[in-house]
Write an enzyme that holds these catalytic residues in place. Structure first.
Site, mmCIF file in Angstrom:
data_model
loop_
_atom_site.group_PDB
_atom_site.id
_atom_site.type_symbol
_atom_site.label_atom_id
_atom_site.label_comp_id
_atom_site.label_asym_id
_atom_site.label_seq_id
_atom_site.Cartn_x
_atom_site.Cartn_y
_atom_site.Cartn_z
ATOM 1 N N HIS A 61 -76.427 -0.213 50.686
ATOM 2 C CA HIS A 61 -77.645 -0.493 50.734
ATOM 3 C C HIS A 61 -77.579 -2.074 51.336
ATOM 4 O O HIS A 61 -76.661 -2.921 50.488
ATOM 5 C CB HIS A 61 -77.854 -0.703 49.523
ATOM 6 C CG HIS A 61 -79.115 -0.792 49.521
ATOM 7 N ND1 HIS A 61 -80.151 -2.052 49.023
ATOM 8 C CD2 HIS A 61 -80.384 -0.055 49.551
ATOM 9 C CE1 HIS A 61 -81.121 -2.352 49.040
ATOM 10 N NE2 HIS A 61 -81.609 -0.731 48.877
ATOM 11 N N ASP A 70 -72.263 0.705 42.942
ATOM 12 C CA ASP A 70 -74.302 0.824 43.433
ATOM 13 C C ASP A 70 -74.477 2.880 42.651
ATOM 14 O O ASP A 70 -73.816 3.596 43.592
ATOM 15 C CB ASP A 70 -74.565 0.662 44.548
ATOM 16 C CG ASP A 70 -75.915 0.639 45.204
ATOM 17 O OD1 ASP A 70 -76.493 1.365 43.632
ATOM 18 O OD2 ASP A 70 -76.604 0.426 45.982
ATOM 19 N N GLN A 128 -78.324 5.901 43.338
ATOM 20 C CA GLN A 128 -78.536 7.007 43.884
ATOM 21 C C GLN A 128 -77.798 8.339 43.242
ATOM 22 O O GLN A 128 -77.980 9.536 43.376
ATOM 23 C CB GLN A 128 -78.527 7.604 45.329
ATOM 24 C CG GLN A 128 -79.590 6.284 45.716
ATOM 25 C CD GLN A 128 -80.551 6.893 46.267
ATOM 26 O OE1 GLN A 128 -81.292 7.628 45.858
ATOM 27 N NE2 GLN A 128 -82.078 5.470 46.246
ATOM 28 N N LYS A 161 -85.545 4.361 39.369
ATOM 29 C CA LYS A 161 -85.123 5.119 40.460
ATOM 30 C C LYS A 161 -85.146 6.516 39.875
ATOM 31 O O LYS A 161 -84.327 7.744 40.024
ATOM 32 C CB LYS A 161 -83.654 5.016 41.702
ATOM 33 C CG LYS A 161 -84.034 3.994 42.336
ATOM 34 C CD LYS A 161 -83.467 4.307 43.189
ATOM 35 C CE LYS A 161 -83.547 2.907 45.028
ATOM 36 N NZ LYS A 161 -84.226 1.690 44.655
ATOM 37 N N CYS A 175 -83.287 0.276 53.947
ATOM 38 C CA CYS A 175 -82.172 -0.859 53.231
ATOM 39 C C CYS A 175 -80.708 -0.913 54.057
ATOM 40 O O CYS A 175 -79.740 -0.912 53.570
ATOM 41 C CB CYS A 175 -82.023 -1.744 52.591
ATOM 42 S SG CYS A 175 -83.736 -2.082 51.232
#
Length: 491
Positions: free
Chosen positions: A183, A264, A267, A290, A433
């Site tokens: 991202h 990261d 997700q 999220k 992104c």
């Protein structure tokens, strides 16, 4: 008598102001049951009889029943463009359960005050709620409460590391290892850091079979010059999961002393159990919005010893020890306060804590199992369109998130998303992104992404596939190269 009352007031104020500034010995507070605890220990701040209804309303289901769960998410109960809403855009932001909405509102209706600096009742309640939320996030990721730093989101969390850790640990000629999948929030901060310091960035290749970074390639890039490896845990486009164990092993064995690994986790955190104690990484960044929490809040988890070695990023209130003019050197608070300058997003933090409790009540294993079934059905349904669609990423069984990115032959992604919306289906079109990844995939114009969450159902997948069939029929499988779409990424 007056003097006694004054001293008591001063003592209360001192406790309220200093409670969050590390001291030796650490100050003690009271558990709900009355037992004292030291700062940094796991604790419950609010008395049992003061617990909010939104804290008591546990979900607790042995198996996830999404049809029942949907009642907790009021935004899902609506029609858009004359059709029942099918919300397949949770990869961009999740919907919020009533417990989270009520917690956010209840804070402002009853507890609203600034935290850590007041001796009055509202300030105490606000501080309790705020710090309880830190406990909830720590429990959610399997970490310590003093390892959770509140941020405005994952983007700020990564930028915090790039400045507070990177500026003092990375210099000319040092190497940063990233990947083609990242991202922009996990690319641009490191590119800026490299420009500031003269460091070199190495980009690991995509493994198309796994939908993640190539394990062998990333390992080959890690050398005695490597100071940082920062990768996405689960791809927001392909759904593949990073080979974290291999990466950590390579860093600890071959990288420079003190090299760090950042994940990261935007997700991964909402979709499956996350335990920092077993991952072996140094930092994790995640976004509250999220994971069923509000916007404007996220967190950085960092290993305690790494956080302690980091300098402040922003200066102001809350993050100081003692401040001097010319008669001394200003000192700084211990983590996490050192990185939380100014008045924080208190209500948002409280609501994120409730969101973490909600997800744990539903059960992260149950969520992961449910979403595996969803992505299997979704992928098979899209695959059945044959050569009318191009699907990106690995087969369903290798995906760690219930999302699929695709394109339709002859139809621009933004066009397809627009007309699906006319059928009541919310998907996302664009680069998500990840412009370099889309270049690598050969689709510089972007993709359509359907991303699902715990509250989605198999029936919604059927409705989505039927809507997609109708839209493609309207296009006749065709389209023109002269079509100039709206650049959704610019909006």
């Amino acid at each position: 008598m007056t003097q006694t009352r004054l001293c008591a007031t001063c003592a209360i104020a001192a406790i309220a102001v200093c409670a969050w500034v590390p001291a030796v010995p650490p100050p003690t507070f009271r558990r709900a049951a009355g037992a004292p605890v030291a700062l940094g220990e796991k604790r419950s701040w609010r008395r049992a009889d003061e617990q909010r209804s939104w804290r008591r309303a546990a979900v607790v289901r042995e198996a996830l029943d999404a049809s029942r769960l949907r009642a907790d998410f009021p935004a899902l109960d609506q029609r858009t463009n004359g059709a029942p809403l099918v919300y397949f855009d949770s990869g961009a932001t999740s919907q919020k359960p009533l417990r989270v909405l009520e917690a956010h509102r209840a804070f402002y209706e009853r507890d609203n005050a600034n935290v850590h600096r007041g001796a009055h009742t509202l300030a105490t309640r606000a501080t309790e709620a705020y710090e309880n939320a830190r406990d909830a996030v720590a429990a959610f990721v399997g970490g310590r409460r003093d390892e959770i730093v509140w941020t405005a989101g994952a983007t700020e969390a990564i930028n915090l590391v790039a400045h507070a850790w990177g500026d003092s640990h990375i210099g000319p000629g040092d190497e940063i290892v990233l990947s083609e999948l990242e991202h922009h929030s996990n690319l641009v901060p490191w590119q800026l850091l490299a420009k500031r310091t003269g460091a070199v960035i190495r980009y690991a290749k995509l493994d198309l079979t796994t939908g993640s970074v190539d394990a062998d390639d990333v390992a080959s890039l890690i050398s005695s010059k490597t100071k940082l490896v920062a990768v996405v845990h689960v791809s927001n486009v392909l759904g593949g999961v990073a080979p974290v164990e291999q990466i950590v092993e390579a860093v600890r064995k071959n990288a420079a002393p003190g090299a760090a690994v950042l994940l990261d986790a935007c997700q991964s955190a909402p979709h499956a159990p996350l335990d920092v104690s077993t991952l072996g990484v140094d930092f994790i960044a995640a976004s509250g919005h999220k994971m069923c929490g509000p916007t404007g809040i996220g967190f950085l988890w960092g290993r305690r010893e790494v956080l302690e070695d980091m300098r402040p990023w922003q200066g102001g209130g809350e993050m100081i020890g003692d401040v001097y003019l010319d008669d001394g050197e200003t000192t700084f608070a211990a983590p996490p306060a050192r990185f939380e300058a100014g008045t924080p997003p208190i209500a948002e933090a409280v609501a994120l804590g409730v969101a973490c409790d909600y997800l744990r009540d539903v059960g992260m294993d149950a969520i992961a199992s449910h979403e595996r079934a969803l992505v299997s059905k979704l992928y098979a349904g899209l695959e059945a369109f044959g050569d009318r669609l191009t699907l990106y990423g690995p087969p369903a069984e290798k995906r760690a998130a219930a999302l699929v990115a695709f394109n339709a032959e002859g139809v621009h992604a933004s066009d397809l998303a627009f007309f699906l919306d006319q059928e009541g289906v919310a998907v996302r079109a664009g680069h998500h992104c990840t412009q370099p990844l889309h270049q690598r995939l050969g689709c510089p114009g972007g993709t359509v992404r359907a991303s699902l969450a715990l509250y989605n159902t198999p029936d919604e997948i059927d409705a989505f596939l039927e809507a997609l069939e109708r839209v493609l029929a309207e296009f006749g499988g065709g389209g023109g190269d002269d079509f100039v779409p709206i650049d959704l990424d610019s909006l």
